[in-house]
Design an enzyme around this catalytic site. Structure first.
Site, PDB file in Angstrom:
ATOM      1  N   GLU A   1      76.793  52.121 -94.488  1.00 44.93           N
ATOM      2  CA  GLU A   1      76.304  53.341 -93.841  1.00 44.93           C
ATOM      3  C   GLU A   1      76.709  53.391 -92.373  1.00 44.93           C
ATOM      4  O   GLU A   1      77.091  54.446 -91.852  1.00 44.93           O
ATOM      5  CB  GLU A   1      74.780  53.433 -93.976  1.00 44.93           C
ATOM      6  CG  GLU A   1      74.266  53.519 -95.401  1.00 44.93           C
ATOM      7  CD  GLU A   1      74.623  54.826 -96.096  1.00 44.93           C
ATOM      8  OE1 GLU A   1      75.162  55.734 -95.442  1.00 44.93           O
ATOM      9  OE2 GLU A   1      74.344  54.937 -97.312  1.00 44.93           O
TER      10      GLU A   1
ATOM     11  N   ASP B   1      81.024  55.300-106.270  1.00 43.17           N
ATOM     12  CA  ASP B   1      81.737  56.559-106.019  1.00 43.17           C
ATOM     13  C   ASP B   1      82.838  56.486-104.963  1.00 43.17           C
ATOM     14  O   ASP B   1      84.003  56.778-105.230  1.00 43.17           O
ATOM     15  CB  ASP B   1      80.741  57.676-105.673  1.00 43.17           C
ATOM     16  CG  ASP B   1      79.738  57.275-104.594  1.00 43.17           C
ATOM     17  OD1 ASP B   1      79.770  56.117-104.121  1.00 43.17           O
ATOM     18  OD2 ASP B   1      78.909  58.125-104.217  1.00 43.17           O
TER      19      ASP B   1
ATOM     20  N   GLU C   1      68.578  64.856-108.168  1.00 34.03           N
ATOM     21  CA  GLU C   1      69.243  63.579-107.922  1.00 34.03           C
ATOM     22  C   GLU C   1      69.752  62.945-109.213  1.00 34.03           C
ATOM     23  O   GLU C   1      70.821  62.349-109.233  1.00 34.03           O
ATOM     24  CB  GLU C   1      68.277  62.619-107.214  1.00 34.03           C
ATOM     25  CG  GLU C   1      68.891  61.307-106.784  1.00 34.03           C
ATOM     26  CD  GLU C   1      69.858  61.440-105.619  1.00 34.03           C
ATOM     27  OE1 GLU C   1      70.399  60.408-105.188  1.00 34.03           O
ATOM     28  OE2 GLU C   1      70.091  62.568-105.140  1.00 34.03           O
TER      29      GLU C   1
ATOM     30  N   GLU D   1      77.802  66.967-101.970  1.00 30.99           N
ATOM     31  CA  GLU D   1      78.927  66.751-102.875  1.00 30.99           C
ATOM     32  C   GLU D   1      79.381  68.004-103.616  1.00 30.99           C
ATOM     33  O   GLU D   1      80.580  68.227-103.828  1.00 30.99           O
ATOM     34  CB  GLU D   1      78.598  65.629-103.864  1.00 30.99           C
ATOM     35  CG  GLU D   1      78.660  64.239-103.276  1.00 30.99           C
ATOM     36  CD  GLU D   1      77.466  63.898-102.399  1.00 30.99           C
ATOM     37  OE1 GLU D   1      77.550  62.931-101.613  1.00 30.99           O
ATOM     38  OE2 GLU D   1      76.441  64.601-102.491  1.00 30.99           O
TER      39      GLU D   1
ATOM     40  N   THR E   1      84.314  59.772 -96.513  1.00 33.25           N
ATOM     41  CA  THR E   1      83.220  60.081 -97.426  1.00 33.25           C
ATOM     42  C   THR E   1      82.008  60.642 -96.691  1.00 33.25           C
ATOM     43  O   THR E   1      81.090  61.154 -97.322  1.00 33.25           O
ATOM     44  CB  THR E   1      82.824  58.820 -98.229  1.00 33.25           C
ATOM     45  OG1 THR E   1      82.061  59.211 -99.370  1.00 33.25           O
ATOM     46  CG2 THR E   1      82.040  57.836 -97.374  1.00 33.25           C
TER      47      THR E   1
END
Length: 440
Positions: free
Chosen positions: A37, A177, A270, A291, A374
């Site tokens: 992160e 992902d 989610e 997304e 991302t």
């Protein structure tokens, strides 16, 4: 040439933010942070903002800029490096910014956590001329790839000290992902063909073992047998990645299913159980994830189909109707009741709002090739960063060669054809997609 007033105001705000950060931000703090992160949000943000600050085309800084953002990024990158000091080269998931690796730190991490560092740390190395950041992230990525199964699948979680898998079930959602995303985007950004070879093998395996019609379930990395039949909101990035690859038909097919679920609830839950056609009983929330907006943006850039604009408008309407509150936007705790909670993730501004903005106004992308990390941070595709720049990414070759019938360009304003074989010359060997597996 004078800048328009609104552009000048934006420049002043950007410059003010740069000055504030340079005077107030310090990473010399006793804080245990998540490496993944911190990399995609903070390091990526600093690197991208530095590049924009030094871009003569944008002229976001009117006064003098002394590389303050790059200095901060270098300091943060240096503090990340102790996480990579493991027998495998796979980094710990957590690091203390002031004291480095903490005693008895967990050795568990995710595939995304150690396989999605190459863009930001690679860019930092290219900007500073110091290869150690890129080398650390590249070593981890290659080690991770060496751990794949005979089916070219990777699990979700692993041990960084032993190099053994903890969770063998895998998919394209949480925990994995961005690993797929970064393999292909690293090929675009750095021109290394081994990134392409890894991605191509991994993508074909995903299409073979995870795909079921327009959906993607999860499967055991060792056998390929389905484990969980569920949609997770993070999977909605996949159609956008497929656009970059040139797999437009498959991207459109999956995207429409995500849109269907969004319209069913007003937002995207989610986790949605495909086999029961119901929301997961304990994961009913929507934390303002980007997304679906991201994939909508990519598909519109690739096709210019106005239907994607309508989807974007519907997303904006839903956000304003269900999540807008005084002072910002709130996450939704339960999509079945639309109960909100007092929380707004940073990715809402970094990605959700950004991709929706670019869907309706992509002027930022004109005359410059970008890839987005991302976390939605733009990094320009620069020939100086490439060992070998594939011709399909050179700005002068923006248009796909047309033979008997036109081929769709794919990839944002790049208007390049990633579907071209890397061995082709001057676009002579056009294929529909480099990775497409036809439906059975």
């Amino acid at each position: 040439m004078e800048l328009p007033l609104h552009s000048l105001n934006h420049c002043l705000e950007f410059e003010r933010a740069v000055l504030w950060l340079s005077e107030n931000l310090s990473f010399d703090v006793d804080a245990r942070v998540n490496l993944f992160e911190g990399n995609i949000r903070v390091l990526g943000g600093l690197v991208s903002a530095h590049i924009l600050a030094t871009d003569s085309m944008n002229r976001l800084i009117q006064g003098s800029y002394k590389n303050q953002l790059l200095d901060l990024a270098k300091d943060l990158g240096q503090r990340f490096l102790p996480a990579f000091d493991t027998p495998t080269g796979l980094p710990y998931a957590w690091i203390n910014l002031k004291y480095g690796l903490m005693k008895n730190e967990t050795t568990e991490t995710s595939t995304s956590g150690c396989g999605s560092l190459i863009l930001e740390m690679g860019a930092l190395s290219r900007l500073t001329g110091d290869p150690k950041y890129e080398s650390a992230s590249l070593r981890a990525l290659r080690k991770l790839w060496s751990m794949r199964s005979s089916l070219n699948l990777l699990g979700t979680t692993l041990d960084v000290e032993t190099g053994e898998w903890i969770e063998h079930s895998s998919g394209i959602g949480a925990g994995v992902d961005s690993f797929y995303e970064y393999l292909f985007k690293a090929h675009i950004l750095f021109g290394k063909e081994d990134f392409w070879r890894m991605f191509h093998s991994a993508y074909l395996a995903v299409q073979k073992y995870f795909r079921h019609g327009p959906w993607y379930h999860e499967a055991d990395m060792r056998t390929g047998k389905a484990t969980y039949w569920q949609l997770t909101s993070l999977q909605a990035f996949w159609p956008g990645l497929q656009v970059l690859v040139g797999d437009i038909e498959a991207a459109n097919s999956s995207h429409r299913e995500f849109v269907h679920v969004w319209k069913k609830f007003g937002v995207l839950p989610e986790r949605y159980l495909l086999d029961h056609q119901m929301v997961h009983p304990t994961e009913k929330y929507y934390p303002l994830r980007p997304e679906l907006a991201e994939s909508t943006f990519y598909l519109y850039q690739a096709t210019k189909d106005p239907w994607y604009i309508e989807v974007g408008e519907a997303i904006v309407d839903s956000l304003n109707l269900y999540t807008k509150v005084e002072g910002g936007f709130a996450s939704i705790r339960d999509v079945t009741t639309m109960q909100t909670e007092d929380h707004q993730h940073s990715f809402f501004l970094a990605e959700t709002c950004k991709y929706l903005y670019l869907l309706f106004d992509d002027s930022f992308l004109v005359d410059r090739n970008y890839i987005f990390t991302t976390e939605g941070h733009p990094l320009p595709v620069l020939s100086a960063w490439h060992e070998r720049l594939p011709e399909i990414y050179i700005p002068s070759n923006r248009t796909c060669v047309k033979k008997e019938k036109p081929k769709r360009a794919s990839a944002m304003s790049l208007q390049v054809c990633p579907a071209l074989s890397l061995n082709s010359r001057h676009g002579e060997q056009l294929v529909e997609s480099a990775c497409h597996i036809p439906d059975a």
